[in-house]
Each structure stands twice: as C-alpha cells, then as structure tokens.
Design a protein around this motif. Structure first.
Motif, PDB file in Angstrom:
ATOM      1  N   THR A  71       0.882  -1.473   0.072  1.00  0.00           N
ATOM      2  CA  THR A  71      -0.020   0.470  -0.273  1.00  0.00           C
ATOM      3  C   THR A  71       0.733   1.278   0.154  1.00  0.00           C
ATOM      4  O   THR A  71       1.710   1.472   0.969  1.00  0.00           O
ATOM      5  CB  THR A  71      -0.640   0.191   1.509  1.00  0.00           C
ATOM      6  OG1 THR A  71      -1.599  -0.796   1.294  1.00  0.00           O
ATOM      7  CG2 THR A  71      -1.968   1.313   1.505  1.00  0.00           C
ATOM      8  N   VAL A  72       0.114   1.482  -0.964  1.00  0.00           N
ATOM      9  CA  VAL A  72       0.740   3.453  -0.835  1.00  0.00           C
ATOM     10  C   VAL A  72       0.455   4.834  -0.191  1.00  0.00           C
ATOM     11  O   VAL A  72      -0.755   4.625  -0.951  1.00  0.00           O
ATOM     12  CB  VAL A  72       1.912   3.476  -2.455  1.00  0.00           C
ATOM     13  CG1 VAL A  72       2.480   4.874  -2.574  1.00  0.00           C
ATOM     14  CG2 VAL A  72       2.692   2.876  -2.812  1.00  0.00           C
ATOM     15  N   SER A  73       0.280   5.288   0.609  1.00  0.00           N
ATOM     16  CA  SER A  73      -0.422   6.000   0.945  1.00  0.00           C
ATOM     17  C   SER A  73       0.764   7.448   0.771  1.00  0.00           C
ATOM     18  O   SER A  73       1.978   7.826   0.925  1.00  0.00           O
ATOM     19  CB  SER A  73      -0.498   6.432   2.568  1.00  0.00           C
ATOM     20  OG  SER A  73       0.795   6.149   3.395  1.00  0.00           O
ATOM     21  N   CYS A  74      -0.206   8.823   0.489  1.00  0.00           N
ATOM     22  CA  CYS A  74       0.467   9.897   0.806  1.00  0.00           C
ATOM     23  C   CYS A  74       0.195  10.172   1.301  1.00  0.00           C
ATOM     24  O   CYS A  74      -0.880  10.289   2.293  1.00  0.00           O
ATOM     25  CB  CYS A  74      -0.439  10.330  -1.025  1.00  0.00           C
ATOM     26  SG  CYS A  74       0.320   9.562  -2.113  1.00  0.00           S
ATOM     27  N   ARG A  75       0.806  11.649   1.965  1.00  0.00           N
ATOM     28  CA  ARG A  75      -0.001  13.086   2.631  1.00  0.00           C
ATOM     29  C   ARG A  75       0.849  14.659   2.281  1.00  0.00           C
ATOM     30  O   ARG A  75       1.368  14.588   1.010  1.00  0.00           O
ATOM     31  CB  ARG A  75       0.313  13.022   3.979  1.00  0.00           C
ATOM     32  CG  ARG A  75       2.329  12.833   4.284  1.00  0.00           C
ATOM     33  CD  ARG A  75       2.636  12.325   5.471  1.00  0.00           C
ATOM     34  NE  ARG A  75       4.230  12.343   5.400  1.00  0.00           N
ATOM     35  CZ  ARG A  75       5.347  13.277   5.423  1.00  0.00           C
ATOM     36  NH1 ARG A  75       4.246  14.638   5.573  1.00  0.00           N
ATOM     37  NH2 ARG A  75       6.287  12.894   5.451  1.00  0.00           N
ATOM     38  N   LEU A  76      -0.279  15.185   2.702  1.00  0.00           N
ATOM     39  CA  LEU A  76       0.606  16.631   2.082  1.00  0.00           C
ATOM     40  C   LEU A  76       1.892  17.432   3.057  1.00  0.00           C
ATOM     41  O   LEU A  76       2.035  16.678   3.761  1.00  0.00           O
ATOM     42  CB  LEU A  76       0.178  17.766   2.376  1.00  0.00           C
ATOM     43  CG  LEU A  76      -1.804  17.825   1.929  1.00  0.00           C
ATOM     44  CD1 LEU A  76      -2.551  19.024   2.279  1.00  0.00           C
ATOM     45  CD2 LEU A  76      -1.878  17.477   0.388  1.00  0.00           C
ATOM     46  N   ASN A  77       2.434  17.936   1.480  1.00  0.00           N
ATOM     47  CA  ASN A  77       4.256  18.913   2.518  1.00  0.00           C
ATOM     48  C   ASN A  77       3.797  20.114   2.062  1.00  0.00           C
ATOM     49  O   ASN A  77       3.862  20.616   1.054  1.00  0.00           O
ATOM     50  CB  ASN A  77       4.927  18.178   1.898  1.00  0.00           C
ATOM     51  CG  ASN A  77       6.657  18.721   1.836  1.00  0.00           C
ATOM     52  OD1 ASN A  77       6.974  19.073   3.162  1.00  0.00           O
ATOM     53  ND2 ASN A  77       7.259  18.956   1.233  1.00  0.00           N
ATOM     54  N   PRO A  78       3.386  20.722   3.576  1.00  0.00           N
ATOM     55  CA  PRO A  78       3.332  22.011   2.873  1.00  0.00           C
ATOM     56  C   PRO A  78       4.966  23.404   2.944  1.00  0.00           C
ATOM     57  O   PRO A  78       3.932  24.300   2.534  1.00  0.00           O
ATOM     58  CB  PRO A  78       2.743  22.579   4.075  1.00  0.00           C
ATOM     59  CG  PRO A  78       3.730  21.530   5.429  1.00  0.00           C
ATOM     60  CD  PRO A  78       3.491  19.814   5.066  1.00  0.00           C
ATOM     61  N   ALA A  79       5.729  22.979   2.842  1.00  0.00           N
ATOM     62  CA  ALA A  79       6.599  23.877   2.361  1.00  0.00           C
ATOM     63  C   ALA A  79       6.719  24.361   0.324  1.00  0.00           C
ATOM     64  O   ALA A  79       6.400  25.065   0.944  1.00  0.00           O
ATOM     65  CB  ALA A  79       8.221  22.688   2.293  1.00  0.00           C
TER      66      ALA A  79
END
Length: 139
Positions: A71-79
C-alpha cells in the motif's frame, strides 16, 4: 525583490495548474495519509493517470508518498505551498499598495469641472453634408 528558488516555484505552480491535481490535494487535506487507490476512486480516469498526477505532485514536493507493504499512501507537504504563498503575498502587497496610491490620486479634488459653454446650449447639430450622387440603379 524577494529571493525565491525559481525552479521549485515553477514546479509548484505547474503542479497546481491542473484541476485534477488540485482536487487530489484537496482530498489529501480531508483524508491525510490516504492510499493511492482511495485517492483515485472518485476520479473518472484510470489508476495509471492518477499515478502520473501524483508523480507531478511528488516532483513538486507537494506530497510525500510512503509505502507500507503493498500500500502506497500519500500526505501533504506544506513547504512548497508556503513558498508559493509567500511569493503571492509579496505581489499582493505590491499591487495593493499601487492600487491604494491610484485610489488616493483619483480621490484628490484637483480636477476642476469644465466650464459650461454658453453657445453649446443654443447650438444645433450640424447638418450632414450630402454625398455626390452617382448614377442611380434601377431595379
């Protein structure tokens, strides 16, 4: 002018230019750590197409992908988004200042009203000159 990394900023704005990618970011904002298949579910495009969009977002640094098993999950990177917001804020301040100066200039009462001409009220519109008539066409 504020010093920015133009290549990173270009990648950020290029990634944000596509509505599907913006929608993917919005989904990640609502569902942090969503898997790729969960992200792809509501879109009417193939999973490989979503993967390409995620590649662009990842290359721009807007998301971070992690793999756990299969499983590949994603999350936001705010920089990168913060850099873009700082760039936009700089120009927002500039244009706000310019428009405020223009408004102040226009509000100054330095423009006297043009004097009313006494002849303009009594004058009639000029009659149009007739054109030279050529041979008439009969129908």
């Amino acid at each position: 002018m504020v010093n920015y990394q133009p290549a990173a900023l270009d990648r950020t704005f290029a990634a944000l230019a596509d509505p599907t990618r913006r929608a993917l970011l919005a989904r990640l904002d609502e569902e942090p750590g969503a898997s790729v298949s969960e992200l792809a579910r509501p879109f009417p495009v193939s999973l490989p197409a979503i993967m390409k969009h995620l590649d662009v977002l990842s290359d721009a640094g807007l998301i971070v992908r992690t793999k756990t098993g299969r499983t590949v999950s994603c999350r936001l990177n705010p920089a990168p988004m913060e850099q873009a917001m700082n760039w936009l804020a700089h120009y927002e301040r500039y244009w706000t200042e310019q428009l405020d100066r223009l408004a102040a200039f226009l509000e100054q009462d330095q423009w006297p009203a043009p004097p009313a001409s006494s002849s303009s009220a009594s004058s009639r519109p000029r009659r149009k000159k007739s054109t030279k008539r050529g041979p008439s066409r009969s129908r």
